[in-house]
Design an enzyme around this catalytic site. Sequence first.
Site, short mmCIF file in Angstrom:
data_model
loop_
_atom_site.label_atom_id
_atom_site.label_comp_id
_atom_site.label_asym_id
_atom_site.label_seq_id
_atom_site.Cartn_x
_atom_site.Cartn_y
_atom_site.Cartn_z
N ASP A 139 32.09 20.54 42.98
CA ASP A 139 31.94 21.91 43.46
C ASP A 139 30.57 22.14 44.08
O ASP A 139 30.43 22.70 45.17
CB ASP A 139 32.14 22.90 42.32
CG ASP A 139 33.52 22.77 41.71
OD1 ASP A 139 34.37 22.08 42.31
OD2 ASP A 139 33.75 23.36 40.64
N THR A 159 40.18 13.61 39.68
CA THR A 159 39.63 12.29 39.97
C THR A 159 38.11 12.28 39.76
O THR A 159 37.53 11.22 39.55
CB THR A 159 39.93 11.88 41.42
OG1 THR A 159 39.62 12.99 42.26
CG2 THR A 159 41.39 11.49 41.60
N SER A 169 35.63 28.15 43.20
CA SER A 169 34.28 27.85 42.73
C SER A 169 33.19 28.85 43.12
O SER A 169 32.19 28.52 43.75
CB SER A 169 33.87 26.44 43.18
OG SER A 169 32.99 25.92 42.22
N SER A 170 33.42 30.06 42.69
CA SER A 170 32.38 31.08 42.87
C SER A 170 31.13 30.70 42.08
O SER A 170 30.01 31.02 42.48
CB SER A 170 32.89 32.45 42.42
OG SER A 170 33.09 32.48 41.01
N SER A 171 31.31 29.99 40.97
CA SER A 171 30.15 29.64 40.14
C SER A 171 29.23 28.66 40.89
O SER A 171 28.01 28.84 40.90
CB SER A 171 30.58 29.08 38.79
OG SER A 171 31.37 27.93 38.93
P1 ADP Z 1 35.24 29.86 39.61
O1 ADP Z 1 34.00 29.05 39.76
O2 ADP Z 1 36.48 29.05 39.71
O3 ADP Z 1 35.28 31.05 40.50
P2 ADP Z 1 34.16 30.19 36.99
O4 ADP Z 1 34.70 30.74 35.74
O5 ADP Z 1 33.65 28.81 37.01
O6 ADP Z 1 35.25 30.41 38.11
O7 ADP Z 1 32.95 31.10 37.48
C1 ADP Z 1 33.11 32.50 37.56
C2 ADP Z 1 31.93 33.17 36.93
O8 ADP Z 1 30.76 32.93 37.73
C3 ADP Z 1 32.03 34.67 36.88
O9 ADP Z 1 32.73 35.07 35.72
C4 ADP Z 1 30.59 35.09 36.84
O10 ADP Z 1 30.04 34.95 35.55
C5 ADP Z 1 29.92 34.06 37.72
N1 ADP Z 1 29.77 34.52 39.11
C6 ADP Z 1 30.28 33.92 40.21
N2 ADP Z 1 29.93 34.57 41.32
C7 ADP Z 1 29.17 35.62 40.92
C8 ADP Z 1 28.48 36.68 41.61
N3 ADP Z 1 28.53 36.78 42.94
N4 ADP Z 1 27.80 37.56 40.87
C9 ADP Z 1 27.74 37.44 39.54
N5 ADP Z 1 28.36 36.49 38.83
C10 ADP Z 1 29.08 35.58 39.51
MG MG Z 2 33.45 27.40 38.51
#
Ligand code: ADP
Ligand code: MG
Length: 377
Positions: free
Chosen positions: A167, A33, A121-123
């Site tokens: 995010d 959405t 959303s680690s990014s």
């Molecule tokens: P998501 O956001 O769903 O977890 P993404 O593909 O958008 O997946 O983001 C993941 C990418 O973000 C990883 O491959 C890396 O490049 C980067 N990233 C996220 N967290 C870290 C971290 N703590 N240290 C280094 N790179 C990170």
């Molecule tokens: Mg991401």
Amino acid sequence: MTDVATIFRDHYGAEPEGLWAAPGRVNLIGEHTDYNDGFVLPFALPERVIAAAGRADAGWAVCSDLQGEPVSFDDPGEPGTVTGWAAYVAGVVWALRDAGYEPPPARIALTSDVPLGAGVSSSAALESAVLTALIDLGGLDIPAHERPALAQRGENVYVGAPTGIMDQSASIRCEAGRALFLDCRSQEVEQIPFDVAAEGLAVLVVNSNAPHRHVDGEYGARRKSCEEAARLLGVPALRDVSTDGLDQTLKQLDDEVMRRRVRHVVTEDQRVLDTVALLRSGRIREIGPLMTASHASMREDFEITVAEVDVAVEAALMAGAYGARMTGGGFGGCILALIDADRADATASAIAEAYAKHGFTAPTPFVAVPSKGATRL
Ligand code: ADP
Ligand code: MG
């Protein structure tokens, strides 16, 4: 996890000036959405990125416990200059500058317990932690409501990942015990009570561990289809299509697949509004059917689920969940289930058993506690 201040000291031979944290998120409801100018309802996780940071004489240096070599750059340059994981950091520096701010040169060490690429959303957590650190270190005057768009621009333009505003908004603006009702058009937010524990409930998140299947291409195709449908219907975005008389409206579209895509987005926006209304009046359990309906809509109409998530949702419901759905962009990622707090282990086991029967790679469950957004520690 090694203490992030220790990592900073080991790498840079100095004390950090401070620690900043920003969380991952899950979306309670409202899928696909965001780029249709609609509504989403994420909440922040306790899992977070922590940045230890301090000002430097020139340039930026960054290291992460999740990556090998530290990376440094004198200047982020044009989008795409810094690549790999450090692009997310360079993107934040770039976006700040592009918006007319002067981010301070800095050294940054990162630790994280946000799983990478699992759909939480680690990014955005990484960007938000770095952004918050740079803003504080530089004494930049940027109000909270303007921050998510900066981090998003870094990811969209510099990294080149076409994500919506959800995010970064969640990672920066969420509050503990609340879900963040976000209008993706106006970017206005409202904090919605979502203290599951106080109601004897829990949200179980299960990473489906489904292998990635052409996620980017499918995402682009869905986006395009929605934009095309909005054009054909003569509205700025699918958010402007009403649920009233939806069947009639859909008749204007010749393409049967497009009709289903639209139906998902329009009904999903309504489910977010209905969920918010229930939560405002404290009726948490009653959002279950809306979650389950959201899943059915993603499976039948938007066609973004895969066998692993369908099996996990089904097993959670069979185990007594009030509702369950896939969360995130689709084609894998996580599911979430609203359950009685004492049913977490039983529900996770039921899903694991169903997985074993299907011969899928074992899923990874965790209980998600609505937590607060980016902060200085
Ligand atoms: P998501 O956001 O769903 O977890 P993404 O593909 O958008 O997946 O983001 C993941 C990418 O973000 C990883 O491959 C890396 O490049 C980067 N990233 C996220 N967290 C870290 C971290 N703590 N240290 C280094 N790179 C990170
Ligand atoms: Mg991401």
